[in-house]
Scaffold this motif. Structure first.
Motif, PDB file in Angstrom:
ATOM      1  N   ASP A  13       6.295  -3.175  -1.585  1.00  0.00           N
ATOM      2  CA  ASP A  13       4.919  -2.684  -1.651  1.00  0.00           C
ATOM      3  C   ASP A  13       4.237  -3.119  -2.945  1.00  0.00           C
ATOM      4  OD1 ASP A  13       4.828  -1.492   0.865  1.00  0.00           O
ATOM      5  OD2 ASP A  13       5.503   0.456   0.123  1.00  0.00           O
ATOM      6  N   ALA A  14       4.960  -3.098  -4.057  1.00  0.00           N
ATOM      7  CA  ALA A  14       4.394  -3.523  -5.341  1.00  0.00           C
ATOM      8  C   ALA A  14       4.047  -5.011  -5.301  1.00  0.00           C
ATOM      9  CB  ALA A  14       5.367  -3.222  -6.472  1.00  0.00           C
ATOM     10  N   TYR A  15       4.923  -5.811  -4.733  1.00  0.00           N
ATOM     11  CA  TYR A  15       4.683  -7.252  -4.618  1.00  0.00           C
ATOM     12  C   TYR A  15       3.430  -7.523  -3.784  1.00  0.00           C
ATOM     13  CZ  TYR A  15       5.410 -12.093  -3.102  1.00  0.00           C
ATOM     14  OH  TYR A  15       5.239 -13.425  -2.823  1.00  0.00           O
ATOM     15  N   ALA A  16       3.363  -6.885  -2.626  1.00  0.00           N
ATOM     16  CA  ALA A  16       2.206  -7.082  -1.746  1.00  0.00           C
ATOM     17  C   ALA A  16       0.920  -6.635  -2.432  1.00  0.00           C
ATOM     18  CB  ALA A  16       2.408  -6.328  -0.436  1.00  0.00           C
ATOM     19  N   SER A  17       0.981  -5.537  -3.153  1.00  0.00           N
ATOM     20  CA  SER A  17      -0.192  -5.025  -3.855  1.00  0.00           C
ATOM     21  C   SER A  17      -0.654  -5.990  -4.953  1.00  0.00           C
ATOM     22  CB  SER A  17       0.125  -3.655  -4.454  1.00  0.00           C
ATOM     23  OG  SER A  17      -0.977  -3.159  -5.156  1.00  0.00           O
ATOM     24  N   ARG A  18       0.300  -6.506  -5.717  1.00  0.00           N
ATOM     25  CA  ARG A  18      -0.041  -7.451  -6.802  1.00  0.00           C
ATOM     26  C   ARG A  18      -0.759  -8.682  -6.256  1.00  0.00           C
ATOM     27  NH1 ARG A  18       5.151  -6.298  -8.597  1.00  0.00           N
ATOM     28  NH2 ARG A  18       5.957  -8.264  -7.772  1.00  0.00           N
ATOM     29  N   LEU A  19      -0.334  -9.145  -5.094  1.00  0.00           N
ATOM     30  CA  LEU A  19      -0.921 -10.355  -4.516  1.00  0.00           C
ATOM     31  C   LEU A  19      -2.057 -10.075  -3.540  1.00  0.00           C
ATOM     32  CD1 LEU A  19       2.272 -12.501  -3.901  1.00  0.00           C
ATOM     33  CD2 LEU A  19       0.706 -12.562  -5.837  1.00  0.00           C
ATOM     34  N   GLY A  20      -2.336  -8.803  -3.304  1.00  0.00           N
ATOM     35  CA  GLY A  20      -3.399  -8.444  -2.369  1.00  0.00           C
ATOM     36  C   GLY A  20      -3.056  -8.792  -0.929  1.00  0.00           C
ATOM     37  N   LEU A  21      -1.758  -8.742  -0.601  1.00  0.00           N
ATOM     38  CA  LEU A  21      -1.319  -9.065   0.750  1.00  0.00           C
ATOM     39  C   LEU A  21      -1.229  -7.812   1.611  1.00  0.00           C
ATOM     40  CD1 LEU A  21       1.717 -11.438   0.034  1.00  0.00           C
ATOM     41  CD2 LEU A  21      -0.523 -12.101   0.916  1.00  0.00           C
ATOM     42  N   SER A  22      -1.645  -7.927   2.839  1.00  0.00           N
ATOM     43  CA  SER A  22      -1.400  -6.851   3.796  1.00  0.00           C
ATOM     44  C   SER A  22       0.059  -6.960   4.221  1.00  0.00           C
ATOM     45  CB  SER A  22      -2.309  -7.008   5.016  1.00  0.00           C
ATOM     46  OG  SER A  22      -1.953  -8.184   5.737  1.00  0.00           O
ATOM     47  N   ARG A  23       0.553  -5.908   4.840  1.00  0.00           N
ATOM     48  CA  ARG A  23       1.934  -5.976   5.340  1.00  0.00           C
ATOM     49  C   ARG A  23       2.054  -7.038   6.428  1.00  0.00           C
ATOM     50  NH1 ARG A  23       4.251   0.212   5.455  1.00  0.00           N
ATOM     51  NH2 ARG A  23       4.556   0.369   3.195  1.00  0.00           N
ATOM     52  N   ARG A  24       1.003  -7.218   7.209  1.00  0.00           N
ATOM     53  CA  ARG A  24       1.012  -8.247   8.255  1.00  0.00           C
ATOM     54  C   ARG A  24       1.117  -9.645   7.630  1.00  0.00           C
ATOM     55  NH1 ARG A  24      -0.201  -8.573  13.526  1.00  0.00           N
ATOM     56  NH2 ARG A  24      -0.866  -6.424  13.615  1.00  0.00           N
ATOM     57  N   ALA A  25       0.360  -9.880   6.558  1.00  0.00           N
ATOM     58  CA  ALA A  25       0.416 -11.177   5.884  1.00  0.00           C
ATOM     59  C   ALA A  25       1.774 -11.390   5.222  1.00  0.00           C
ATOM     60  CB  ALA A  25      -0.704 -11.276   4.846  1.00  0.00           C
ATOM     61  N   LEU A  26       2.324 -10.338   4.661  1.00  0.00           N
ATOM     62  CA  LEU A  26       3.640 -10.443   4.035  1.00  0.00           C
ATOM     63  C   LEU A  26       4.698 -10.757   5.088  1.00  0.00           C
ATOM     64  CD1 LEU A  26       5.515 -10.292   1.629  1.00  0.00           C
ATOM     65  CD2 LEU A  26       5.592  -7.817   1.926  1.00  0.00           C
TER      66      LEU A  26
END
Length: 68
Positions: A13-26
């Motif tokens: 979740d921290a990684y996705a947040s830092r990069l502005g990624l949705s869970r779908r994009a991740l």
């Protein structure tokens, strides 16, 4: 104390947040289905060594292996 699964989920979740990624994009970045990622993050499915390897290869997670 957090379980290992909770720590992995928090790092993702921290990684996705830092990069502005949705869970779908991740999920797409990992080559996973959104459903697989959601089930792992919710705890409905356990993290496997292969999952952790995929996360490390993508730069999402750094896994340290320690001898017991």
């Amino acid at each position: 104390m957090d379980t290992y699964s909770e720590k992995v989920t928090a790092e993702i979740d921290a990684y996705a947040s830092r990069l502005g990624l949705s869970r779908r994009a991740l999920a797409r970045e990992l080559g996973w289905t959104p459903s697989k990622l959601a089930m792992k993050l919710s705890g409905a499915r356990k993290w496997s060594v292969i999952d952790l390897d995929d996360l490390e290869a993508a730069g999402v997670l750094r896994v340290e292996v320690c001898a017991a």
